[in-house]
Scaffold this motif. Structure first.
Motif, PDB file in Angstrom:
ATOM      1  N   ALA A  16       0.830  -1.206   0.000  1.00  0.00           N
ATOM      2  CA  ALA A  16       0.000   0.000   0.000  1.00  0.00           C
ATOM      3  C   ALA A  16       0.861   1.252   0.000  1.00  0.00           C
ATOM      4  O   ALA A  16       0.655   2.173  -0.805  1.00  0.00           O
ATOM      5  N   GLY A  17       1.837   1.321   0.893  1.00  0.00           N
ATOM      6  CA  GLY A  17       2.668   2.508   1.014  1.00  0.00           C
ATOM      7  C   GLY A  17       3.522   2.764  -0.204  1.00  0.00           C
ATOM      8  O   GLY A  17       3.595   3.892  -0.704  1.00  0.00           O
ATOM      9  N   TYR A  18       4.156   1.723  -0.707  1.00  0.00           N
ATOM     10  CA  TYR A  18       5.030   1.899  -1.864  1.00  0.00           C
ATOM     11  C   TYR A  18       4.228   2.201  -3.129  1.00  0.00           C
ATOM     12  O   TYR A  18       4.671   2.974  -3.987  1.00  0.00           O
ATOM     13  N   PHE A 277      -5.334  10.244   4.669  1.00  0.00           N
ATOM     14  CA  PHE A 277      -5.862   9.106   3.920  1.00  0.00           C
ATOM     15  C   PHE A 277      -5.247   7.820   4.476  1.00  0.00           C
ATOM     16  O   PHE A 277      -4.155   7.842   5.054  1.00  0.00           O
ATOM     17  N   ALA A 278      -5.929   6.716   4.305  1.00  0.00           N
ATOM     18  CA  ALA A 278      -5.435   5.456   4.859  1.00  0.00           C
ATOM     19  C   ALA A 278      -5.680   4.323   3.875  1.00  0.00           C
ATOM     20  O   ALA A 278      -6.704   4.304   3.181  1.00  0.00           O
ATOM     21  N   ALA A 279      -4.746   3.376   3.833  1.00  0.00           N
ATOM     22  CA  ALA A 279      -4.845   2.273   2.875  1.00  0.00           C
ATOM     23  C   ALA A 279      -4.148   1.038   3.424  1.00  0.00           C
ATOM     24  O   ALA A 279      -3.270   1.119   4.284  1.00  0.00           O
ATOM     25  N   GLY A 280      -4.540  -0.110   2.890  1.00  0.00           N
ATOM     26  CA  GLY A 280      -3.897  -1.364   3.271  1.00  0.00           C
ATOM     27  C   GLY A 280      -4.506  -1.987   4.512  1.00  0.00           C
ATOM     28  O   GLY A 280      -5.659  -1.732   4.872  1.00  0.00           O
ATOM     29  N   ASP A 281      -3.715  -2.804   5.186  1.00  0.00           N
ATOM     30  CA  ASP A 281      -4.221  -3.593   6.306  1.00  0.00           C
ATOM     31  C   ASP A 281      -4.582  -2.771   7.535  1.00  0.00           C
ATOM     32  O   ASP A 281      -5.223  -3.287   8.452  1.00  0.00           O
ATOM     33  N   VAL A 286     -10.555  -7.579   6.315  1.00  0.00           N
ATOM     34  CA  VAL A 286     -11.226  -8.691   5.641  1.00  0.00           C
ATOM     35  C   VAL A 286     -10.284  -9.422   4.692  1.00  0.00           C
ATOM     36  O   VAL A 286     -10.029 -10.616   4.835  1.00  0.00           O
ATOM     37  N   TYR A 287      -9.732  -8.706   3.702  1.00  0.00           N
ATOM     38  CA  TYR A 287      -8.982  -9.365   2.637  1.00  0.00           C
ATOM     39  C   TYR A 287      -7.513  -9.554   2.982  1.00  0.00           C
ATOM     40  O   TYR A 287      -6.958 -10.626   2.796  1.00  0.00           O
ATOM     41  N   ARG A 288      -6.839  -8.490   3.415  1.00  0.00           N
ATOM     42  CA  ARG A 288      -5.446  -8.570   3.872  1.00  0.00           C
ATOM     43  C   ARG A 288      -4.521  -9.247   2.849  1.00  0.00           C
ATOM     44  O   ARG A 288      -3.733 -10.124   3.198  1.00  0.00           O
ATOM     45  N   SER A 292      -4.649  -6.421  -2.926  1.00  0.00           N
ATOM     46  CA  SER A 292      -5.712  -5.500  -2.525  1.00  0.00           C
ATOM     47  C   SER A 292      -5.131  -4.288  -1.810  1.00  0.00           C
ATOM     48  O   SER A 292      -5.631  -3.167  -1.943  1.00  0.00           O
ATOM     49  N   ALA A 293      -4.039  -4.491  -1.052  1.00  0.00           N
ATOM     50  CA  ALA A 293      -3.376  -3.362  -0.396  1.00  0.00           C
ATOM     51  C   ALA A 293      -2.765  -2.423  -1.422  1.00  0.00           C
ATOM     52  O   ALA A 293      -2.850  -1.190  -1.299  1.00  0.00           O
ATOM     53  N   ALA A 294      -2.149  -2.992  -2.460  1.00  0.00           N
ATOM     54  CA  ALA A 294      -1.560  -2.169  -3.513  1.00  0.00           C
ATOM     55  C   ALA A 294      -2.632  -1.355  -4.220  1.00  0.00           C
ATOM     56  O   ALA A 294      -2.446  -0.157  -4.495  1.00  0.00           O
TER      57      ALA A 294
END
Length: 314
Positions: A16-18, A277-281, A286-288, A292-294
């Motif tokens: 997510a971060g990268y 903003f927030a993203a990823g786990d 649920v999905y982890r 999906s994080a990307a």
């Protein structure tokens, strides 16, 4: 205090971060990524072969995938610092963060991708055999246990789903739970009980994980009523006792759900605080999955770009 005001700070790394950093850097924002001091790259740096990330038909090692993402972000102008954020002031128009190394940074927008940590059993052998029979992700590692006897630990929906999923590969699955009853929903329990490959060992905890050069070979089980111990042969143990999102540094500034995950607005990555903003786990309980994080990291970058553009216009 570093007086430079960055356009965006990405707190955390991983897919997510990268990914957020790649999109932001390509858009010319030169994001600062505070990737973490101990495990930059997130949980994938502790993973061996990743076979379900698109674009790698032969699979790719988790650390290599994260290294490629980091290099791609830096190639387009992202700056990566290996430190941990211990404090943040997110409520003002100009956000500020403080790292464990004593650095202070400012930015107009912040993307949080700090992820979550698997809850551990904290028993002998768990750390030693991590990646060699001890797993926390059934969908990631189940394929490697074809025709093997394996153990799942837990009593919630995740444990039931993992046990059911793993029967696609394993010859048998033993689900170990510390109590007689389950936290899982009735439909999930009924589904697991109807699966003939799943055996239940209740009122029992894992006391030790044992193995050899090839990995896990057995677990020592302890009866919670009598204290008696038994040994169970197994090639792998999947631990499904929950996750802990990395949100303590927020100090209540963002809306969290009852489990501590950051709440976002609808299908966006916008949090309860403008410009954050927030993203990823850290959002997704649920999905982890890395993919999906990307994808969420991409959305966070686009949401941040939209916010910054609106700020420039106003």
């Amino acid at each position: 205090m570093n007086e430079q005001v960055h356009d965006v700070i990405v707190i955390g790394s991983g897919p997510a971060g990268y990914t957020a950093a790649i999109y932001l850097a390509r858009a010319g924002y030169q994001p600062l990524v505070i990737a973490g001091a101990i495990t930059p790259g997130g949980q994938l740096v502790n993973t061996t072969e990743v076979e379900n990330y698109p674009g790698f038909p032969e699979g790719i090692m988790g650390p290599d995938l994260m290294e490629n993402m980091r290099e791609q972000a830096e190639h387009f102008g992202a700056q990566v610092e290996y430190d941990d954020v211990i404090e943040a002031d997110l409520t003002n128009k100009i956000k500020s963060v403080t790292t464990d190394g004593g650095e202070h940074y400012k930015a107009r927008a912040v993307v949080i991708t700090t992820g979550s940590q698997y809850r551990k059993l904290e028993v002998p052998g768990e750390r030693e055999y991590g990646g060699r029979g001890v797993s926390y992700c059934a969908t990631c590692d189940g394929f490697f246990f074809k025709d093997k006897q394996i153990v799942v630990v837990g009593g919630g929906d995740s444990a039931m789903a993992d046990a059911d999923f793993l029967t696609r590969y394993a010859s048998s699955v033993t689900l170990v739970h510390r109590r007689e009853g389950f936290r899982a929903s009735k439909i999930m329990v009924d589904r697991a009980k109807a699966n003939k490959k799943i055996n239940f060992v209740l009122n029992t905890v894992v006391d030790e994980i044992k193995g050899g050069p090839q990995g896990v070979e057995s677990v020592t089980l302890k009866d919670t009523n009598t204290g008696g111990k038994t040994s169970l042969e197994t090639s792998g143990i999947f631990i499904a006792i929950g996750h802990t999102p990395e949100t303590t540094f927020l100090n209540g500034q963002l809306q969290l759900d009852e489990e501590g995950y950051i709440v976002v607005e609808g299908a966006s990555t916008r949090t309860s605080v403008p410009g954050v903003f927030a993203a990823g786990d850290v959002v997704d309980n649920v999905y982890r999955q890395a993919i999906s994080a990307a994808g969420m990291g991409c959305r966070a970058a686009l949401d941040a770009q939209s916010y910054l553009t609106d700020q420039e216009v106003s």
